[in-house]
Design an enzyme around this catalytic site. Structure first.
Site, PDB file in Angstrom:
ATOM      1  N   GLU A 299      -6.582   5.063   7.811  1.00 32.89           N
ATOM      2  CA  GLU A 299      -6.284   6.461   7.461  1.00 32.89           C
ATOM      3  C   GLU A 299      -7.474   7.102   6.756  1.00 32.89           C
ATOM      4  O   GLU A 299      -7.743   8.289   6.936  1.00 32.89           O
ATOM      5  CB  GLU A 299      -5.008   6.524   6.593  1.00 32.89           C
ATOM      6  CG  GLU A 299      -3.773   6.293   7.442  1.00 32.89           C
ATOM      7  CD  GLU A 299      -2.595   5.697   6.682  1.00 32.89           C
ATOM      8  OE1 GLU A 299      -2.594   5.707   5.442  1.00 32.89           O
ATOM      9  OE2 GLU A 299      -1.674   5.196   7.361  1.00 32.89           O
TER      10      GLU A 299
ATOM     11  N   HIS B  11      -9.394   1.504   4.936  1.00 32.51           N
ATOM     12  CA  HIS B  11      -8.127   1.696   5.637  1.00 32.51           C
ATOM     13  C   HIS B  11      -8.316   2.703   6.766  1.00 32.51           C
ATOM     14  O   HIS B  11      -9.059   3.674   6.616  1.00 32.51           O
ATOM     15  CB  HIS B  11      -7.056   2.186   4.648  1.00 32.51           C
ATOM     16  CG  HIS B  11      -5.686   2.150   5.239  1.00 32.51           C
ATOM     17  ND1 HIS B  11      -5.235   3.122   6.101  1.00 32.51           N
ATOM     18  CD2 HIS B  11      -4.684   1.241   5.123  1.00 32.51           C
ATOM     19  CE1 HIS B  11      -3.993   2.813   6.480  1.00 32.51           C
ATOM     20  NE2 HIS B  11      -3.640   1.670   5.901  1.00 32.51           N
TER      21      HIS B  11
ATOM     22  N   LYS C 188       0.166   4.295  -0.343  1.00 33.03           N
ATOM     23  CA  LYS C 188      -0.426   5.531   0.215  1.00 33.03           C
ATOM     24  C   LYS C 188      -0.125   6.701  -0.723  1.00 33.03           C
ATOM     25  O   LYS C 188      -0.144   6.517  -1.946  1.00 33.03           O
ATOM     26  CB  LYS C 188       0.089   5.752   1.636  1.00 33.03           C
ATOM     27  CG  LYS C 188      -0.072   4.497   2.501  1.00 33.03           C
ATOM     28  CD  LYS C 188       0.208   4.685   3.952  1.00 33.03           C
ATOM     29  CE  LYS C 188      -0.007   3.359   4.667  1.00 33.03           C
ATOM     30  NZ  LYS C 188       0.125   3.443   6.107  1.00 33.03           N
TER      31      LYS C 188
ATOM     32  N   GLY D  70       2.499   2.360  10.821  1.00 28.96           N
ATOM     33  CA  GLY D  70       3.498   3.417  10.678  1.00 28.96           C
ATOM     34  C   GLY D  70       4.203   3.785  11.971  1.00 28.96           C
ATOM     35  O   GLY D  70       4.873   4.811  12.047  1.00 28.96           O
TER      36      GLY D  70
ATOM     37  N   SER E 160       3.343  -1.984  10.435  1.00 28.13           N
ATOM     38  CA  SER E 160       4.776  -2.064  10.732  1.00 28.13           C
ATOM     39  C   SER E 160       5.414  -3.406  10.384  1.00 28.13           C
ATOM     40  O   SER E 160       6.354  -3.852  11.052  1.00 28.13           O
ATOM     41  CB  SER E 160       5.049  -1.698  12.199  1.00 28.13           C
ATOM     42  OG  SER E 160       4.707  -0.341  12.438  1.00 28.13           O
TER      43      SER E 160
ATOM     44  N   ASN F 288       0.876  -1.177   0.000  1.00 29.17           N
ATOM     45  CA  ASN F 288       0.000   0.000   0.000  1.00 29.17           C
ATOM     46  C   ASN F 288       0.912   1.225   0.000  1.00 29.17           C
ATOM     47  O   ASN F 288       1.488   1.561   1.030  1.00 29.17           O
ATOM     48  CB  ASN F 288      -0.890  -0.041   1.257  1.00 29.17           C
ATOM     49  CG  ASN F 288      -1.668   1.247   1.443  1.00 29.17           C
ATOM     50  OD1 ASN F 288      -1.782   2.063   0.524  1.00 29.17           O
ATOM     51  ND2 ASN F 288      -2.213   1.431   2.645  1.00 29.17           N
TER      52      ASN F 288
ATOM     53  N   GLU G 276      -5.492  -4.633  10.651  1.00 33.82           N
ATOM     54  CA  GLU G 276      -4.482  -3.590  10.810  1.00 33.82           C
ATOM     55  C   GLU G 276      -4.762  -2.796  12.078  1.00 33.82           C
ATOM     56  O   GLU G 276      -5.532  -1.822  12.039  1.00 33.82           O
ATOM     57  CB  GLU G 276      -4.521  -2.643   9.609  1.00 33.82           C
ATOM     58  CG  GLU G 276      -4.170  -3.298   8.302  1.00 33.82           C
ATOM     59  CD  GLU G 276      -3.473  -2.324   7.361  1.00 33.82           C
ATOM     60  OE1 GLU G 276      -2.394  -2.659   6.879  1.00 33.82           O
ATOM     61  OE2 GLU G 276      -3.999  -1.209   7.163  1.00 33.82           O
TER      62      GLU G 276
END
Ligand code: PGA
Length: 254
Positions: A96, A94, A12, A172, A212, A10, A166
């Site tokens: 985010e 996701h 991003k 991250g 991560s 991904n 996730e």
């Protein structure tokens, strides 16, 4: 037979068309020399880089989609358009997008349905926040997210759908879930899928871990029975590290 693993990158908001093309050429070249049989590899770049990918030996993925086919929806991209560009998979929900773009369980559901209608495989993301884990609520949170995302969704084949666990606190941050934490949640997800689609189909739906993941911690994660692959953010931008994750998974028996 067990399903193939999935390794999905991904990207991003990284890599425009030129960078995407040269990365994909490198990846294709490597896979041409050393084909990987038991892993479906996916690259999900920004929309503008989708058509720049030279997808030889891997699948094209998108990071998001809008659920309507067409119309007055400025800035949006439909599943049919993604299909036209060769997308085989699309990430939905996701964290985010949930956090920064007000994605809700309802819109994740609409997007999942639109993708399936257009024969693109959704990778539905679920995961709890740190405070939800601390409060012992993680299983309930994830069960709810999953059942909302899959409301009224029908699949014919286990390959039609993938789920990515996730945990938000792992994305991250360098703070990867332990293999056992991931495995425990994957069990919960598998049980929910069994209730929804029956044991035969649910047993073969790929459940990925994301948050991560890197070339050092992948081995411990993929050792777990219920972990069928990985969704990788930061490290997927680096071709050598991404390949090293693929290699360590491909060496496993399936
Ligand atoms: P990360 O991101 O690998 O950079 O933690 C994973 C993801 O957001 O899918």
């Amino acid at each position: 037979m067990k399903p193939k693993y999935i390794v999905a990158g991904n990207w991003k908001l990284n890599k425009g068309p030129a960078e995407a093309r040269s990365f994909s050429e490198g990846l294709s070249k490597h896979l041409g020399n050393a084909p990987v049989k038991n892993v479906d590899i996916i690259i999900a770049p920004p929309f503008v880089s989708l058509s720049a990918l030279k997808a030889d030996g891997f699948f094209i993925g998108a990071q998001d989609v809008y659920w309507e086919d067409k119309g007055a929806f400025t800035g949006e991209v439909s599943a049919a358009m993604l299909k036209e560009l060769g997308a085989a998979y699309c990430i939905v929900g996701h964290s985010e997008r949930r956090m920064y773009f007000h994605e809700t369980d309802r819109t994740v559901n609409l997007k999942t349905a639109a993708l399936l209608k257009n024969r693109i495989r959704p990778i539905v993301c679920v995961g709890e926040r740190s405070e939800e884990r601390k409060a012992g609520q993680m299983y309930n949170v994830v069960r709810f997210q999953l059942s909302a995302a899959l409301f009224d969704v029908q699949i014919e084949n286990p390959d039609d759908l993938a789920v990515a666990y996730e945990p938000v606190w792992a994305i991250g941050t360098g703070n990867v879930a332990t293999p056992q934490q991931a495995e425990d949640m994957h069990e919960i997800i598998r049980q929910s899928l069994e209730k929804r689609f029956g044991i035969d189909i649910a047993g073969k739906i790929r459940i990925l871990y994301g948050g991560s993941v890197n070339d050092a911690n992948i081995a411990g994660l993929i050792d777990k029975e219920q972990i069928n692959g990985a969704l990788i953010g930061g490290v997927s931008l680096d071709l050598d590290k991404f390949l090293s994750i693929i290699n360590s998974i491909s060496q496993r028996e399936r």
